[in-house]
Design an enzyme around this catalytic site. Sequence first.
Site, PDB file in Angstrom:
ATOM      1  N   TRP A  89       0.832  -1.185   0.000  1.00 15.37           N
ATOM      2  CA  TRP A  89       0.000   0.000   0.000  1.00 15.37           C
ATOM      3  C   TRP A  89       0.873   1.243   0.000  1.00 15.37           C
ATOM      4  O   TRP A  89       2.001   1.219   0.482  1.00 15.37           O
ATOM      5  CB  TRP A  89      -0.913  -0.004   1.217  1.00 15.37           C
ATOM      6  CG  TRP A  89      -1.870  -1.140   1.281  1.00 15.37           C
ATOM      7  CD1 TRP A  89      -2.693  -1.594   0.267  1.00 15.37           C
ATOM      8  CD2 TRP A  89      -2.100  -1.975   2.401  1.00 15.37           C
ATOM      9  NE1 TRP A  89      -3.440  -2.644   0.700  1.00 15.37           N
ATOM     10  CE2 TRP A  89      -3.098  -2.910   2.015  1.00 15.37           C
ATOM     11  CE3 TRP A  89      -1.597  -2.035   3.690  1.00 15.37           C
ATOM     12  CZ2 TRP A  89      -3.587  -3.886   2.878  1.00 15.37           C
ATOM     13  CZ3 TRP A  89      -2.074  -3.001   4.548  1.00 15.37           C
ATOM     14  CH2 TRP A  89      -3.062  -3.912   4.142  1.00 15.37           C
ATOM     15  N   ILE A 106       2.523   2.518   3.326  1.00 13.23           N
ATOM     16  CA  ILE A 106       3.470   1.660   4.037  1.00 13.23           C
ATOM     17  C   ILE A 106       4.579   1.189   3.105  1.00 13.23           C
ATOM     18  O   ILE A 106       5.722   1.654   3.171  1.00 13.23           O
ATOM     19  CB  ILE A 106       2.745   0.454   4.676  1.00 13.23           C
ATOM     20  CG1 ILE A 106       1.686   0.936   5.678  1.00 13.23           C
ATOM     21  CG2 ILE A 106       3.738  -0.469   5.371  1.00 13.23           C
ATOM     22  CD1 ILE A 106       0.819  -0.163   6.262  1.00 13.23           C
ATOM     23  N   CYS A 107       4.243   0.260   2.213  1.00 16.27           N
ATOM     24  CA  CYS A 107       5.269  -0.409   1.404  1.00 16.27           C
ATOM     25  C   CYS A 107       5.796   0.445   0.258  1.00 16.27           C
ATOM     26  O   CYS A 107       6.800   0.086  -0.367  1.00 16.27           O
ATOM     27  CB  CYS A 107       4.728  -1.735   0.870  1.00 16.27           C
ATOM     28  SG  CYS A 107       4.361  -2.893   2.193  1.00 16.27           S
ATOM     29  N   VAL A 108       5.140   1.561  -0.027  1.00 17.77           N
ATOM     30  CA  VAL A 108       5.666   2.516  -1.004  1.00 17.77           C
ATOM     31  C   VAL A 108       6.381   3.657  -0.286  1.00 17.77           C
ATOM     32  O   VAL A 108       7.513   4.008  -0.628  1.00 17.77           O
ATOM     33  CB  VAL A 108       4.545   3.064  -1.908  1.00 17.77           C
ATOM     34  CG1 VAL A 108       5.076   4.175  -2.809  1.00 17.77           C
ATOM     35  CG2 VAL A 108       3.950   1.952  -2.759  1.00 17.77           C
TER      36      VAL A 108
END
Length: 219
Positions: free
Chosen positions: A117, A120-122
């Site tokens: 997402w 978070i992960c970006v």
Amino acid sequence: MSKETKSGLQALLTPEESVLVLIDHQPFQFANLNSHEPTMVVNNVVGLARAAKVFDVPTILTTVLEERGGYIIKGLQDVFPEQKPIDRTFINTWEGERVVDAVKATGRKKLIIAGLWTEICVAMPAIQAAGEGFEVFVVTDASGGASKEAHKMAVQRMVQAGVVPITWQAVAGEWQRDWAREKTYPGMTEVLLQHGGATGVAFSWETQLLASGRAGNTA
């Protein structure tokens, strides 16, 4: 924060300077994607990946806890059937040495990221990489968050860290830059026809008119 210039011709993307990292486009993440219509994100990230292939831009696929979160979506894997996504345990991709090593091995400093997402992960790898001297671009319409607010706040936070938000067709347009570049024109056209939405439909119609000799005569 990246010290690279944010204006002028040199601030635009070129295929020769770009490296693309696609993060966690997996079933678990799509299950709680609420900032965008999931089918739109699928279309956009596959279009982005196909454009990268047209322009020979190194592309790194990565997943988190693949056994639990699921394999990367088929449409994306099909673009790079020979590539095994780098699976990791770190939520922050930039703490995964194999991913960072793969990026650094390209020798390229314009880092383009899309993933799930956004918040978070970006955001985590984008902010960290920007702090390590990479010029980071985040493809906002090939990414998505758990809510519209989460996606929006993540983009704002990344901009404050020097990250550049961009859309997938803008990336492809900067790579192409000139329609006289005949080597990539056919591939770019095919990507737009299949993933460009209304742009692709309009281009297909224009091609039909030109082929039938009715261009400029709609009466």
